[in-house]
Every structure is written in C-alpha cells, then in structure tokens.
Design an enzyme around this catalytic site. Structure first.
Site, short mmCIF file in Angstrom:
data_model
loop_
_atom_site.label_atom_id
_atom_site.label_comp_id
_atom_site.label_asym_id
_atom_site.label_seq_id
_atom_site.Cartn_x
_atom_site.Cartn_y
_atom_site.Cartn_z
N LYS A 1 -0.35 12.51 2.92
CA LYS A 1 -1.17 12.92 4.05
C LYS A 1 -0.26 13.56 5.09
CE LYS A 1 -1.35 8.23 5.99
NZ LYS A 1 -0.86 7.27 5.00
N ASP B 1 2.76 11.25 8.96
CA ASP B 1 1.68 11.54 8.02
C ASP B 1 0.29 11.23 8.57
OD1 ASP B 1 2.00 8.81 7.89
OD2 ASP B 1 2.35 8.71 5.72
N ARG B 2 0.22 10.48 9.67
CA ARG B 2 -1.11 10.19 10.25
C ARG B 2 -1.41 11.16 11.39
NH1 ARG B 2 -2.32 3.81 10.39
NH2 ARG B 2 -1.58 3.37 8.29
N ASP C 1 6.17 8.32 10.83
CA ASP C 1 6.73 9.22 9.82
C ASP C 1 5.93 10.50 9.65
OD1 ASP C 1 4.62 7.76 8.74
OD2 ASP C 1 5.40 7.90 6.69
N ARG D 1 7.81 -2.71 2.70
CA ARG D 1 7.94 -2.82 4.16
C ARG D 1 8.26 -4.25 4.52
NH1 ARG D 1 2.99 0.87 6.44
NH2 ARG D 1 3.69 2.70 5.28
N ARG E 1 -9.06 -6.43 7.69
CA ARG E 1 -9.71 -5.23 8.21
C ARG E 1 -11.19 -5.30 7.84
NH1 ARG E 1 -5.27 -2.59 9.78
NH2 ARG E 1 -3.62 -1.99 8.32
N GLU F 1 -8.54 9.56 4.77
CA GLU F 1 -8.74 8.12 4.88
C GLU F 1 -9.10 7.77 6.31
OE1 GLU F 1 -6.09 5.57 2.23
OE2 GLU F 1 -4.73 6.98 3.16
N GLU F 2 -9.83 6.68 6.45
CA GLU F 2 -10.19 6.20 7.79
C GLU F 2 -8.96 5.84 8.61
OE1 GLU F 2 -9.36 2.90 8.40
OE2 GLU F 2 -8.67 2.76 6.31
N SER F 3 -7.86 5.52 7.94
CA SER F 3 -6.65 5.06 8.62
C SER F 3 -5.85 6.25 9.18
CB SER F 3 -5.80 4.23 7.68
OG SER F 3 -5.54 4.96 6.49
N THR G 1 -7.94 2.29 -1.24
CA THR G 1 -7.05 2.59 -0.12
C THR G 1 -5.63 2.83 -0.63
OG1 THR G 1 -8.34 1.32 1.44
CG2 THR G 1 -6.01 1.62 1.96
N THR H 1 0.84 -1.20 0.00
CA THR H 1 0.00 0.00 0.00
C THR H 1 0.87 1.25 0.00
OG1 THR H 1 -1.56 -1.25 1.37
CG2 THR H 1 -1.97 1.09 1.15
N HIS I 1 3.64 3.49 10.77
CA HIS I 1 3.14 3.26 12.13
C HIS I 1 3.60 1.92 12.68
CE1 HIS I 1 0.64 1.60 9.05
NE2 HIS I 1 0.20 0.70 9.90
N LYS J 1 10.33 3.93 0.41
CA LYS J 1 9.41 4.27 -0.68
C LYS J 1 9.99 5.39 -1.52
CE LYS J 1 6.55 7.07 2.39
NZ LYS J 1 5.20 7.50 2.74
C1 G16 Z 1 -0.60 3.58 4.32
C2 G16 Z 1 -1.19 4.26 3.13
C3 G16 Z 1 -2.60 4.68 3.40
C4 G16 Z 1 -3.41 3.50 3.86
C5 G16 Z 1 -2.75 2.86 5.07
C6 G16 Z 1 -3.42 1.58 5.54
O1 G16 Z 1 -0.47 4.49 5.35
O2 G16 Z 1 -0.43 5.39 2.76
O3 G16 Z 1 -3.11 5.23 2.24
O4 G16 Z 1 -4.70 3.88 4.19
O5 G16 Z 1 -1.42 2.52 4.75
O6 G16 Z 1 -3.27 0.63 4.57
P1 G16 Z 1 -3.62 -0.87 4.83
O7 G16 Z 1 -5.07 -0.87 5.27
O8 G16 Z 1 -3.40 -1.52 3.51
O9 G16 Z 1 -2.74 -1.39 5.94
P2 G16 Z 1 0.89 4.62 6.14
O10 G16 Z 1 0.64 5.69 7.15
O11 G16 Z 1 1.11 3.27 6.73
O12 G16 Z 1 1.91 4.97 5.10
#
Ligand code: G16
Length: 545
Positions: free
Chosen positions: A378, A283-284, A281, A23, A498, A365-367, A346, A19, A115, A127
């Site tokens: 973000k 962004d959240r 990092d 990782r 999820r 996003e919900e996340s 997503t 995504t 995270h 990335k």
């Molecule tokens: C990444 C992506 C987001 C996504 C999130 C959760 O966030 O940048 O767009 O919503 O993962 O993804 P998944 O549900 O596939 O685990 P981050 O903050 O981890 O880079």
C-alpha cells in the site's frame, strides 16, 4: 576476504511474523542474537540468495541504523552480491517495493514497525519482501518462522561500518553496497501514473494543501514530489523531517494521532483545501477535505469510481480488492462499473496474487491503506497524488467527490472501535466465546435487525488456492448492516480487539448524520453480542476511527 564468523545461537520463542512482519519492542530486538537469528532465518528459508541483489532500508526509527549495519555484515557473509540501501538507511515501504521491482532484486528487508511509536522504549520491526516487491506470503513467513525454531548458528563478518550518508558504491568485503537516493525511482514512477501538469496547475491556481509527514519516512518523499516537483508552496509539508522517535509522536495517520493536521483542516477560518498524512513507513494515508474526513473505505470507492481521470489508470481497472473488514462501498462502485470486487483477509500480503495475476488494479483496507498494481505494497503518497489528480481533473473539492460517490451508490456509515492493550487471555476468551455462539445467531433479532449470516471468515485465494481461516468473526444483518470482530496482528503489548461497524444508508436525506450517532444502536448490539464492556471492564474503546 575477511573470515566469516559463524556464531552459535539458540532459538528465541515467538519470532512469528504477524499481519506485517515481526514486530516487537526495541528492547526485545536489542537482545543479543535476536535480530541476527531472524535475518539468518530469512537467508536460510528463502532460496536464491547467492550472488543476488538485496534492497535494504527502513523508516528511520530508533535502532534502524544499527540494524542495517548488522544486516549488511550478515548479507556479505551469506553470499549476497549487491545491497541497495536507501541514503541514511531510509526507504519507505512502498519505496522499497518500487526499488525491488525496478532493480529486479531477489528481495528486500524493510525495517519498520509501521504506525507503532518508536524510540528506545518504542517498537521495532522487520519484514521480508520477495522479488515481486510485496509482503512475503504466508508460505514464506511460515518457512522463516519454522527456521527460527531450529536455528543453531548465523554467519557474519567483522567489517567496519558503512557510510550510509553519501550516494555511491562501497564494498563490504566483496559485496557491493550501493547507497541510493530513496526518492528517485519512486518519484519517477509517480510521474508515469498521474497528471503532474494538471496538479501543478492546481497549485498555481492557489489550491492549498497540508501534508503531515508525522516526522516519519514520507517527509523527504512528500517534500521532493509536492513542493519541488509539483510547485506546492514551501511549508505545505509539515513535520517533514524524519526523527528516530517521530518527535515523540504516534505516526499513525488517523483523526486521533494526526492532530496537527486535523486542527488545521477543521479550523473555522483559513483551513486548507485538502489535508493528508502518512504513517511511520509511508504506506498508510489519511485524506481530509476542508472540515471533512474521508474514511479509508470511501477513499478506495472514490478512487475506483474516478480512476479514469488518472493517466496511469485511464485504460480501465481490471478489478478492485478490499480486506474483509473494509466497508462494502468499493463493492457497490465495482458493481456500478461492472468490474470484479475481491474480499480478502486483513493484510496487504493477501492482495499480492490478485495484483500479480492482473485480477485487481486497485486495493484498499479500512486501516488507512490504499494502493494499486504499480508496486506491491500500500502506498500513502500515491493515494494523496491520486486525490490531487482527481481534484485537478474534475474541478471538484474532496468533499464533493465523496458526496458524488454517495449519490451514485449510497453512503455506508462506518466506524472502527479499538480496545488496545487488553490482557491477551480476556481478548482470546472473548473471541472464542463469540465463535462458539455463532451457530445460534442466525435468525435472531437484535435492535430491530435480524442476523442473516454469522461466521468466522475463511478465504481461499482465487489464484493459487491457498487457504486462510479464522480471519475475523462477522455478523451480517437483514438491512445490510455488519459487525466484524478480530484481534489485531500488529500490536506488541497485550491484545487489541478491533470492532468494525457499518450500515448502508441509501436515503440522500439521511446521509449527513454524525457517524457515531448514525451507528449508535449497532454499536450497542456489538457490545451486547460480545460482552465487551463486561469482560474487559472498559467503558469504551481506546481509539475510534
Ligand atoms: C498492517 C498490514 C495491513 C493491516 C494493518 C492492520 O499495516 O499491512 O494489511 O490492515 O496492519 O492490521 P491489524 O488490524 O492486524 O493490526 P501496517 O501499516 O501496520 O504495515
């Protein structure tokens, strides 16, 4: 000029970006040639690196500094002319996006597993963001992945380590390495978007907030902006020093992992007016009022509704975009405002074309991700400043701003249930069987609701026409309720299922329920439709947000 060393190598399996980048556990990234193969694949797959400027930095997790030294030596051997590195190797993801854009770089390499926990036994990630500053779109990540499958050598120099602790320029061979203040460009950008005078006035008036840096990258950004520039009292930022294992914490800003913050905001006595946290990092974000939790979906809806109060958005919004599993609260606000609302798969990368084309101004996003066209990632601290700006401009509390939005468009009860570290085979079979059952679901009744749509979300980008399929199973009911199932693309151990569950409640007298209670029957339906407990042997989710 040092001699370029051409190192023979062989492909590693599975260097496929998920995504958000590649990782894996730190132990995987420490395997000889593993990082080098992926970095060389970036250099080979993305045109235009010769003589270019590269931005480089990470969230400070274990292995960050070692990886940066390797990438500097490889960049010099691959013809990059200048690398902008954050001091001490630090750059938040939105900070990197900002620098890539401000300095018109060819692109950036960001080292982060977001995270996910860090440390020698934790996770690491890498990335690539191209010149628009956003996550690489799939055509680029696919090209990088393809290259990892055929790679036979990489190029590197044998130069000494670069001192990353002092601002200024040095040379690695004939490549310039400029160590930059990771906060400066970013803080300057924030000052153009928000009413810093009004926020300063808020703090002068005794407004109290607590920002939890979770010992991750945002600490220095939050300290500089909130405490130094906006005059919030010292101590407003907690856990503000980045540590390479995040203080053994899990740098994910949610009700479970940001427990220091949650305890303060939900205290019976002396709770601050507002709480916020950001992730590894930066962004959240999570936003809390006094004894009040704002869901990320509601946060996007509130920012959209009130954007005109922030100077950077006073001209109006072109549109808003949300990922498919995000609640439909932003759609309702967009309808009220008469602007477009886009639904994407997503992954922040799917917002890039909409932002570049000027179709969407805000995205979320919900996340726990919210952002805008100011960068192409973000942005956790941006969301916090936006909320502070709204509180200062309206004189309303965080809770009152959310309730005002509910009064205008209704409340959508929303929860996400995560089943982490499931055996991959079980999770994949569950999803396959669910997909196979979709054809027969239309019109069937479950707990008093009738299924109006059951599909596997597919997306065609309205700007460039690119397509994405199998982006999550969604089941929509006749009363507007919805259940979504998908497998996470960011984990490193097993599979994470999820399940996203929501239903609208338009009756103001019924908008004060506990979320899990309000959704109890739908949660039972979600389990029954997919057979989660029976297939996984789990009697409940690992994390509920
Ligand atoms: C990444 C992506 C987001 C996504 C999130 C959760 O966030 O940048 O767009 O919503 O993962 O993804 P998944 O549900 O596939 O685990 P981050 O903050 O981890 O880079």
């Amino acid at each position: 000029m040092s001699a370029i060393r051409v190192v023979p190598t062989t492909p590693f399996e599975g260097q496929k970006p998920g995504t958000s980048g590649l990782r894996k556990t730190v132990s995987v990234f420490r395997k000889p040639h593993y990082l080098e193969n992926f970095v060389q694949a970036i250099f080979d797959a993305v045109p235009g690196r010769q003589g270019a400027t590269l931005v480089l930095g990470g969230d400070g997790r274990f292995h960050n500094k070692t990886a940066i030294q390797t990438i500097l030596r490889m960049a010099a051997a691959n013809g990059i002319a200048r690398v902008l590195v954050g001091r001490d190797g630090l750059l938040s993801t939105p900070g990197a996006s900002c620098v890539i854009r401000a300095r018109q770089a060819w692109g950036g390499i960001i080292l982060s597993a977001s995270h996910n926990p860090g440390g020698p036994d934790g996770d690491f990630g890498i990335k690539f963001n191209p010149s628009n500053g956003g996550p690489a779109p799939e055509r680029i990540t696919d090209a990088i992945f393809e290259r990892t499958g055929t790679i036979s050598e990489y190029c590197i120099l044998d130069t000494p380590e670069v001192d990353l602790s002092t601002l200024g320029e040095t040379l690695v061979d004939d490549m310039v390495v400029e160590v930059i203040d990771p906060v400066a460009d970013y803080a300057a950008l924030m000052e153009t978007l928000f009413d810093f005078d009004a926020i300063r006035g808020l703090f002068q008036g005794g407004f109290r907030m607590c920002f939890d840096g979770m010992h991750a990258v945002t600490g220095p950004y939050a300290t500089e902006i909130l405490e130094n520039r906006l005059g919030a009292p010292k101590g407003t930022v907690i856990n503000g020093v980045p540590l390479d294992d995040f203080g053994e914490g899990h740098p994910d800003p949610n009700l479970v992992h940001a427990h220091d913050l949650v305890e303060k905001l939900f205290a019976t006595d002396g709770a601050p007016d507002m709480g916020a946290a950001s992730d590894g990092d930066g962004d959240r974000n999570m936003i809390l009022g006094r004894r009040f939790y704002v869901t990320p979906s509601d946060s996007l809806a509130v920012l959209t509704l009130n954007a005109a109060h922030a100077p950077g958005y006073a001209r109006g919004l072109a549109g808003v975009a949300r990922s498919m599993p995000t609640s439909r609260a932003p759609d309702r606000v967009a309808q009220l405002l008469g602007i477009d609302c886009y639904e994407t798969p997503t992954g922040w990368k799917f917002f890039g074309t909409l932002l570049d084309a000027g179709k969407a101004t805000l995205c979320g996003e919900e996340s726990f991700g919210t952002g805008s066209d100011h960068v192409r990632e973000k942005d956790g601290l941006w969301a916090v400043l936006f909320w502070l700006n709204l509180v200062a401009a309206t004189g309303q509390t965080v809770e009152a701003l959310v309730r005002d939005m509910w009064a205008k468009v209704g409340r959508i009860y929303y929860t996400r249930h995560d089943y982490e570290e499931l055996p991959s085979r079980i999770a994949e079979t569950l999803m396959d069987d669910l997909r196979a059952s979709l054809g027969g679901l239309f019109g069937t009744a479950h707990g008093g609701r009738t299924v109006m749509l059951a599909d596997d979300f597919a997306y065609t980008d309205p700007v460039d026409g690119s397509k994405a399929s199998k982006q999550g199973v969604r089941v929509l009911f006749d009363d507007g309720a919805r259940i979504v199932y998908r497998l996470s693309g960011t984990g490193t151990a097993g599979a994470t299922l999820r399940v996203y569950i929501e239903r609208p409640e338009d009756d103001p007298a019924r908008q004060d329920m506990d979320t899990q209670a309000a959704l109890a029957d739908l949660i039972a339906t979600a389990d029954a439709l997919a057979g989660i407990q029976q297939r996984t042997g789990r009697d409940g989710p690992t994390v509920v947000t």
